[in-house]
Scaffold this motif. Structure first.
Motif, mmCIF file in Angstrom:
data_model
loop_
_atom_site.group_PDB
_atom_site.id
_atom_site.type_symbol
_atom_site.label_atom_id
_atom_site.label_comp_id
_atom_site.label_asym_id
_atom_site.label_seq_id
_atom_site.Cartn_x
_atom_site.Cartn_y
_atom_site.Cartn_z
ATOM 1 N N LYS A 93 7.264 -40.486 -90.577
ATOM 2 C CA LYS A 93 7.091 -40.661 -89.139
ATOM 3 C C LYS A 93 8.458 -40.501 -88.470
ATOM 4 N N PRO A 94 8.691 -39.361 -87.820
ATOM 5 C CA PRO A 94 10.008 -39.109 -87.216
ATOM 6 C C PRO A 94 10.440 -40.224 -86.269
ATOM 7 N N ARG A 95 11.707 -40.606 -86.390
ATOM 8 C CA ARG A 95 12.352 -41.652 -85.589
ATOM 9 C C ARG A 95 11.819 -43.056 -85.886
ATOM 10 N N GLU A 96 10.922 -43.160 -86.861
ATOM 11 C CA GLU A 96 10.477 -44.472 -87.336
ATOM 12 C C GLU A 96 10.979 -44.729 -88.749
ATOM 13 N N ASN A 97 10.712 -43.784 -89.657
ATOM 14 C CA ASN A 97 11.208 -43.949 -91.026
ATOM 15 C C ASN A 97 11.873 -42.689 -91.568
ATOM 16 N N CYS A 98 12.122 -41.715 -90.698
ATOM 17 C CA CYS A 98 12.940 -40.557 -91.081
ATOM 18 C C CYS A 98 13.685 -40.047 -89.852
ATOM 19 N N PHE A 99 14.883 -39.524 -90.084
ATOM 20 C CA PHE A 99 15.792 -39.156 -89.000
ATOM 21 C C PHE A 99 16.638 -37.967 -89.437
ATOM 22 N N ASN A 114 9.838 -31.509 -80.737
ATOM 23 C CA ASN A 114 9.353 -32.607 -79.896
ATOM 24 C C ASN A 114 9.471 -33.954 -80.611
ATOM 25 N N ALA A 115 9.223 -33.948 -81.914
ATOM 26 C CA ALA A 115 9.243 -35.202 -82.674
ATOM 27 C C ALA A 115 10.654 -35.681 -82.978
ATOM 28 N N LEU A 116 11.602 -34.738 -83.073
ATOM 29 C CA LEU A 116 12.971 -35.093 -83.432
ATOM 30 C C LEU A 116 13.960 -34.491 -82.437
#
Length: 250
Positions: A41-47, A216-218
C-alpha cells in the motif's frame, strides 16, 4: 554473374521505397510502461526512498532537483516499513512483461554496516535479483531480494504483476527494499523522465515510464522517515530499520 543495369535500377527503387514509404520498416517498440513493483500500500507500508541521481557531477540531484538520492544512484529504491515486514514476506511484482535473462539467488540477507561488509559483497552489490529484457533493447533489473525467494528462471516469459520473489536485504543495502533499474541499449534511464541522466537539466518535464496509477499513488517525496516517535536514548539506523513496532514512548 554480372548484374544488369535493369536489375540495379530495380534494387535502387526498392531501397527508396523502404526509405520513403511510411510503415515499410518495422516500427520502433515503445518503452515499457511500468507498474508498481511491490505488492504493498503506497505511502502506508511502502515508499520511494531514493530516486535516480541525474547529476553527472559529484553533486546529487533527483529529477526534481532535490536530493532524494545519492551520488551515482542508477535506479529507484522502493522501501518497505521494516525488517519485520520483510520476514513476513512482501512480494516483488513484475513491473512490465518480458523475458527473464539472468537470475541470482543464495546471498544472505544482512544489513551493511561497515566497510568490511561492503567488501564482502563487492561485484555482487545487487544481491539476489533478476534481469528482464523487453523489446527494442529495454531491460529492467530487480535487486536486493530475499534469499531463496526467487520464483523464476532464465528464459521464463513473465507477465505484468507476476510474483518474482520477495523483498529482502541481500547485497549492498542498509534497509529492506527493491532497487529497480531501467536501461535502454545499456544506458540508464530515469523512469520519472524517460531520459538518460545528464542528458537534460533536472526539473525539466519528461515522459515518465510509469503508469498513471503509480504516479498518483506515489507523488514525489524528498525521502521518508523510518519510524516516528520519541526515545530516551540514542538510536542508529539499524535499530530503526529493525524495529516494528518500536518500543518508544509516543
Amino acid at each position: 554473374m554480372k548484374q544488369t543495369r535493369t536489375a540495379r535500377i530495380v534494387v535502387c527503387m526498392a531501397t527508396l521505397f523502404v526509405l520513403l514509404v511510411p510503415g515499410a520498416l518495422p516500427s520502433r517498440a515503445d518503452p515499457p510502461r511500468l507498474s508498481l513493483p511491490l505488492a504493498c500500500k503506497p505511502r502506508e507500508n511502502c515508499f520511494i526512498q531514493n530516486y535516480v541521481d541525474v547529476d553527472p557531477t559529484p553533486l546529487v540531484h533527483d529529477y526534481t532537483c532535490h536530493g532524494a538520492s545519492y551520488d551515482g544512484h542508477k535506479g529507484v529504491d522502493f522501501r518497505i516499513s521494516s525488517i519485520a515486514d520483510m520476514k513476513k514476506g512482501v512480494p516483488v511484482l513484475a513491473a512490465a512483461p518480458g523475458r527473464v535473462k539472468a537470475v541470482r539467488d543464495g546471498m544472505t540477507d544482512r544489513l551493511i554496516r561497515s566497510e568490511e561488509d561492503r567488501i564482502a559483497v563487492r561485484n555482487r552489490e545487487c544481491g539476489n535479483g533478476l534481469l528482464v529484457v523487453h523489446d527494442d533493447g529495454w531491460e529492467t533489473q530487480y535487486c536486493h531480494m530475499k534469499k531463496g525467494s526467487l520464483r523464476v528462471q532464465p528464459g521464463d516469459i513473465i507477465q505484468r504483476g507476476q510474483i518474482l520473489g520477495m523483498v529482502g536485504l541481500s547485497g549492498n543495502t542498509a534497509f529492506p527494499h527493491i532497487h529497480l533499474a531501467i536501461r535502454h541499449m545499456g544506458n540508464v534511464i530515469d523512469p520519472f523522465t524517460g531520459t538518460t541522466p545528464g542528458k537534460k537539466p533536472c526539473g525539466q518535464a519528461g515522459a515518465p515510464l510509469w503508469q498513471a496509477s503509480v504516479l498518483n499513488a506515489l507523488p514525489y517525496a524528498d525521502g521518508w522517515p523510518f519510524v516516528y516517535g520519541f526515545t530516551d536514548h540514542a538510536v542508529n539506523q539499524s535499530t530503526l530499520v529493525s524495529c516494528q513496532p518500536c518500543n518508544v514512548a509516543l
